[in-house]
Design a protein around this motif. Structure first.
Motif, PDB file in Angstrom:
ATOM      1  N   TYR A 525      -7.528 -11.441  -3.369  1.00 55.92           N
ATOM      2  CA  TYR A 525      -8.511 -10.976  -2.379  1.00 55.92           C
ATOM      3  C   TYR A 525      -8.635  -9.455  -2.411  1.00 55.92           C
ATOM      4  N   LEU A 526      -7.496  -8.744  -2.490  1.00 56.75           N
ATOM      5  CA  LEU A 526      -7.542  -7.280  -2.561  1.00 56.75           C
ATOM      6  C   LEU A 526      -8.248  -6.825  -3.831  1.00 56.75           C
ATOM      7  N   ARG A 527      -8.000  -7.506  -4.935  1.00 59.33           N
ATOM      8  CA  ARG A 527      -8.590  -7.096  -6.211  1.00 59.33           C
ATOM      9  C   ARG A 527     -10.095  -7.272  -6.213  1.00 59.33           C
ATOM     10  N   ARG A 528     -10.573  -8.357  -5.599  1.00 57.95           N
ATOM     11  CA  ARG A 528     -12.002  -8.664  -5.651  1.00 57.95           C
ATOM     12  C   ARG A 528     -12.799  -7.982  -4.532  1.00 57.95           C
ATOM     13  N   SER A 529     -12.316  -8.080  -3.304  1.00 56.66           N
ATOM     14  CA  SER A 529     -13.142  -7.605  -2.184  1.00 56.66           C
ATOM     15  C   SER A 529     -12.357  -6.853  -1.120  1.00 56.66           C
ATOM     16  N   GLY A 530     -11.116  -6.504  -1.387  1.00 55.25           N
ATOM     17  CA  GLY A 530     -10.346  -5.765  -0.411  1.00 55.25           C
ATOM     18  C   GLY A 530     -10.826  -4.327  -0.281  1.00 55.25           C
ATOM     19  N   SER A 531     -10.587  -3.747   0.888  1.00 56.49           N
ATOM     20  CA  SER A 531     -11.007  -2.367   1.111  1.00 56.49           C
ATOM     21  C   SER A 531     -10.106  -1.418   0.336  1.00 56.49           C
ATOM     22  N   ARG A 532     -10.596  -0.212   0.139  1.00 55.86           N
ATOM     23  CA  ARG A 532      -9.811   0.786  -0.583  1.00 55.86           C
ATOM     24  C   ARG A 532      -8.529   1.117   0.182  1.00 55.86           C
ATOM     25  N   ARG A 533      -8.605   1.116   1.512  1.00 51.04           N
ATOM     26  CA  ARG A 533      -7.427   1.408   2.331  1.00 51.04           C
ATOM     27  C   ARG A 533      -6.374   0.332   2.179  1.00 51.04           C
ATOM     28  N   ARG A 535      -5.956  -1.715  -0.404  1.00 51.96           N
ATOM     29  CA  ARG A 535      -5.372  -1.645  -1.751  1.00 51.96           C
ATOM     30  C   ARG A 535      -4.388  -0.482  -1.860  1.00 51.96           C
ATOM     31  N   ARG A 536      -4.744   0.633  -1.225  1.00 48.83           N
ATOM     32  CA  ARG A 536      -3.848   1.786  -1.252  1.00 48.83           C
ATOM     33  C   ARG A 536      -2.544   1.485  -0.501  1.00 48.83           C
ATOM     34  N   ASN A 537      -2.641   0.805   0.642  1.00 50.73           N
ATOM     35  CA  ASN A 537      -1.444   0.452   1.409  1.00 50.73           C
ATOM     36  C   ASN A 537      -0.534  -0.504   0.636  1.00 50.73           C
ATOM     37  N   PHE A 538      -1.143  -1.493  -0.013  1.00 49.95           N
ATOM     38  CA  PHE A 538      -0.350  -2.454  -0.781  1.00 49.95           C
ATOM     39  C   PHE A 538       0.345  -1.762  -1.945  1.00 49.95           C
ATOM     40  N   ARG A 539      -0.353  -0.862  -2.593  1.00 53.69           N
ATOM     41  CA  ARG A 539       0.249  -0.137  -3.717  1.00 53.69           C
ATOM     42  C   ARG A 539       1.439   0.696  -3.234  1.00 53.69           C
ATOM     43  N   LYS A 540       1.328   1.322  -2.082  1.00 60.07           N
ATOM     44  CA  LYS A 540       2.441   2.104  -1.544  1.00 60.07           C
ATOM     45  C   LYS A 540       3.652   1.220  -1.256  1.00 60.07           C
ATOM     46  N   LEU A 541       3.402   0.039  -0.701  1.00 59.75           N
ATOM     47  CA  LEU A 541       4.511  -0.875  -0.417  1.00 59.75           C
ATOM     48  C   LEU A 541       5.194  -1.327  -1.707  1.00 59.75           C
ATOM     49  N   MET A 542       4.400  -1.592  -2.740  1.00 61.10           N
ATOM     50  CA  MET A 542       4.970  -2.025  -4.010  1.00 61.10           C
ATOM     51  C   MET A 542       5.808  -0.917  -4.644  1.00 61.10           C
ATOM     52  N   VAL A 543       5.323   0.317  -4.546  1.00 63.92           N
ATOM     53  CA  VAL A 543       6.080   1.447  -5.076  1.00 63.92           C
ATOM     54  C   VAL A 543       7.382   1.608  -4.310  1.00 63.92           C
ATOM     55  N   CYS A 544       7.319   1.438  -2.985  1.00 61.34           N
ATOM     56  CA  CYS A 544       8.510   1.540  -2.143  1.00 61.34           C
ATOM     57  C   CYS A 544       9.525   0.458  -2.507  1.00 61.34           C
ATOM     58  N   GLU A 545       9.073  -0.773  -2.656  1.00 66.31           N
ATOM     59  CA  GLU A 545       9.978  -1.877  -2.976  1.00 66.31           C
ATOM     60  C   GLU A 545      10.571  -1.756  -4.372  1.00 66.31           C
ATOM     61  N   SER A 546       9.918  -1.013  -5.244  1.00 68.97           N
ATOM     62  CA  SER A 546      10.378  -0.898  -6.634  1.00 68.97           C
ATOM     63  C   SER A 546      11.248   0.325  -6.865  1.00 68.97           C
ATOM     64  N   THR A 547      11.773   0.917  -5.807  1.00 65.26           N
ATOM     65  CA  THR A 547      12.677   2.058  -5.959  1.00 65.26           C
ATOM     66  C   THR A 547      13.965   1.622  -6.656  1.00 65.26           C
ATOM     67  N   PRO A 548      14.408   2.345  -7.692  1.00 65.11           N
ATOM     68  CA  PRO A 548      15.666   1.971  -8.374  1.00 65.11           C
ATOM     69  C   PRO A 548      16.863   2.047  -7.432  1.00 65.11           C
ATOM     70  N   ILE A 549      17.871   1.203  -7.702  1.00 67.79           N
ATOM     71  CA  ILE A 549      19.049   1.133  -6.837  1.00 67.79           C
ATOM     72  C   ILE A 549      19.968   2.317  -7.066  1.00 67.79           C
ATOM     73  N   GLY A 550      20.332   2.570  -8.296  1.00 65.28           N
ATOM     74  CA  GLY A 550      21.281   3.641  -8.572  1.00 65.28           C
ATOM     75  C   GLY A 550      21.128   4.193  -9.970  1.00 65.28           C
ATOM     76  N   GLY A 551      21.870   5.266 -10.238  1.00 68.22           N
ATOM     77  CA  GLY A 551      21.761   5.937 -11.524  1.00 68.22           C
ATOM     78  C   GLY A 551      22.747   5.438 -12.554  1.00 68.22           C
ATOM     79  N   ARG A 552      23.694   4.565 -12.159  1.00 63.50           N
ATOM     80  CA  ARG A 552      24.684   4.048 -13.092  1.00 63.50           C
ATOM     81  C   ARG A 552      24.531   2.539 -13.249  1.00 63.50           C
TER      82      ARG A 552
END
Length: 609
Positions: A525-533, A535-552
């Motif tokens: 739904y976001l890809r086809r007819s979702g608002s720009r806002r 889509r931007r919010n979903f992308r931010k959440l995905m970036v947040c959830e994909s934060t690496p756990i640690g450096g080792r």
């Protein structure tokens, strides 16, 4: 006549030409369609055959096959990180426990495991804050248990309090400071962390971990976490996090009951998405969670927190760990993420005029299966993986899933009635056998009667209870008929309870499928007819959830759990035949069928009465 024949021959030639053209076009288009279909079938990984089990048994039985974990490939865009966010920089670990009698060993085990894991993944010791029960107060604040052999003999009897094997101890953690899990300490601690983060040149990423009890409240902000003799609601926690600047990222990992309500931390006031608040939760906002146990040595350690920590050992991000436990956690939990809840909220608002709203979602899903977009393939693969692990049929719409959920819940009510019948039968046999023991041991009966009428339970009481347990087990050894009867009735009673538990697991698996389908439809739904806002919010959440756990990278085993290997792959769950659980309704006594009867009655299952 000749002219007419020539015209007829020309028409016939023309008709043949058009036929050849039509046939060629059909073969060409059909070949393309067959190629697309074959490509999609390969990408989506066809699940097991739908008719592996008969319809009734698949609704009443959950079977998990031993599946090898396939690499979970996400959309590459979700790994694009904001500048400055490299990995977790800080962590706050919370175990409120409620009070000493409900602060189980499992809660402290989770704190110990995660503390060790974060240190070995690269976090600094001074960047990990722990708030646990009453802190470092030397008073007892945790209950541990060491069950006696055949302790089920005393289940729900007054004598059970005499055999209480739980012990109150003081919680300690080497090489770490523990603060009291109270609102005042949490509020003050977040304030100080916010001031510290402001002075840093780079943005910070904080993980908020909660292993605890939870209660259900009113509305989306009402669910609560049990702190030490206090409760913390979603709304209160949001206000505690307000001192953090918008650039400070907070990732929540919560395993308490009704934890899904805390996914609403993603919203600011007026239901605007914050963007830097995300998380992973053991279950949805209206369901209990599993995994609390007082035993210090349990055969199968289960639960969202335990599985999540183990998945974090070899996962690059918390999102990857979450996707692993969606497949490997064989409990009635329904693990969800913040992005799942956000997409579901969008679809709720979009189709709120539909009755039910899932009709609009199913229309989107029907369009998707014709030609799925590449950005959906990872979630479709995970959906098919859930179906394969739990031996479910292939689902393409929410209507199919919710239809099976309703039928399963109806069957569950019937089994709960059967459970009450077996409970009554067990109580009668249990109490009758104990009365026979008391008749043959009158002195013990007098001591027990006197002790049960005393107001206090002390060490003397526990000594008498253990003596009663040893004497009763010795009595049963000399009365094999009574012992066998107790074992059989309790086994049947336990089988009904296990069957109900498996049905709860099956229900949770179907709910996981429903959440996946909703997520897939929401992204489309976001890809086809979702608002720009949106889509931007979903992308931010995905970036947040994909934060690496640690450096080792993590190597070896966790010392906090005894350094033992644990099966992280799904195990095959038992299949219990319904016919073996039905009691005798005509007053016929319980006994095994004589030898040679089963060949005459081939339909009878072993153990039938």
């Amino acid at each position: 006549m000749l002219e007419g024949n020539e015209i007829a021959e020309k028409n016939e030639v023309s008709h043949r030409s058009w036929s050849v053209i039509a046939l060629s076009s059909f073969l060409f288009v059909g070949g393309i369609g067959l190629g697309v279909w074959a490509t999609q079938s390969f990408l989506l990984e066809q699940p097991l055959p739908e008719k592996q089990f008969e319809p009734n048994s698949r609704l009443a039985t959950v079977v998990g096959g031993r599946q090898e974990m396939e690499p979970l490939v996400l959309d590459p865009k979700t790994y694009v990180e904001q500048p400055g966010y490299s990995r977790l920089t800080d962590a706050v670990l919370i175990n409120g426990g409620g009070q000493a009698s409900s602060n189980y060993f499992s809660h402290h085990l989770h704190i110990r495991m995660l503390h060790e894991l974060l240190l070995r993944r690269g976090l600094s010791r001074r960047h990990i804050q722990i708030l646990s029960t009453d802190g470092e107060n030397p008073a007892s604040d945790q209950v541990v248990s060491s069950p006696l052999p055949k302790s089920w003999l005393w289940q729900d009897l007054p004598e059970w309090q005499l055999l209480d094997t739980t012990t109150l101890v003081n919680t300690t953690l080497k090489h770490a400071r523990m603060l009291p899990a109270r609102k005042s300490y949490l509020r003050r601690g977040f304030r100080r962390m916010a001031e510290w983060f402001k002075k840093k040149s780079k943005p910070s990423t904080l993980m908020l971990f909660v292993t605890d009890h939870g209660t259900k409240g009113q509305g989306p902000w009402g669910n609560k976490i049990e702190l030490w003799k206090e409760q913390l609601s979603v709304g209160e926690l949001r206000s505690f996090l307000s001192p953090f600047q918008k650039r400070t990222r907070v990732i929540s990992v919560m395993s308490q009951c009704y934890s899904g309500g805390f996914a609403n931390l993603l919203y600011r006031k007026n239901w605007r998405v914050h963007g830097n608040r995300c998380g992973f939760f053991s279950t949805v906002s209206n369901r209990e969670a599993y995994g609390c146990f007082p035993e210090t040595a349990t055969k199968d350690r289960i639960g969202h927190a335990y599985r999540m920590i183990r998945a974090m050992r070899h996962s690059r991000t918390l999102r990857e760990a979450h996707r692993r436990i969606v497949l490997s956690d064989l409990t009635p939990d329904v693990p969800v993420s913040t992005s799942d809840i956000y997409l579901e909220d969008i679809l709720h608002r979009k189709f709120r005029k539909h009755h039910p709203w899932t009709q609009g979602v199913d229309r989107i899903l029907n369009r998707i299966w014709r030609k799925p977009h590449r950005s959906l393939l990872a979630d479709i693969r995970l959906l098919r993986g859930i179906e394969k692990v739990f031996y479910l049929p292939r689902y393409n719409t929410l209507a199919e899933v919710w239809g099976d959920i309703r039928r399963l819940r109806h069957n569950m009510q019937e089994f709960k009635q059967l459970d009450s019948v077996w409970r009554q039968a067990w109580k009668e046999v249990q109490r009758g056998s104990l009365m026979e023991y008391y008749k043959s041991h009158p002195k013990m009966a007098q001591k027990i009667d006197f002790e049960l009428n005393r107001p206090d339970i002390d060490s003397q009481t526990q000594q008498l209870g253990r003596a009663l347990h040893r004497s009763y087990l010795s009595y049963l050894k000399g009365n094999k008929a009574t012992s066998i009867r107790l074992d059989r009735i309790h086994h049947r009673y336990g089988s009904v309870q296990k069957k109900i538990h498996l049905m709860h697991v099956h229900e949770a698996a179907l709910l996981r499928v429903a959440k996946r389908l909703t997520r897939i439809a929401g992204q489309e739904y976001l890809r086809r007819s979702g608002s720009r806002r949106h889509r931007r919010n979903f992308r931010k959440l995905m970036v947040c959830e994909s934060t690496p756990i640690g450096g080792r990278k993590f190597r070896g085993l966790l010392r906090a759990e005894g350094g033992k290997h644990d099966k992280t792959q799904p195990r095959k769950l038992p299949r219990i035949k319904t016919a073996s659980l039905v009691p005798s309704w005509l007053g016929i006594g319980f006994q095994d069928a004589p030898k040679g009867w089963y060949p005459r009655f081939a339909r009878l299952a072993p153990g039938s009465v």
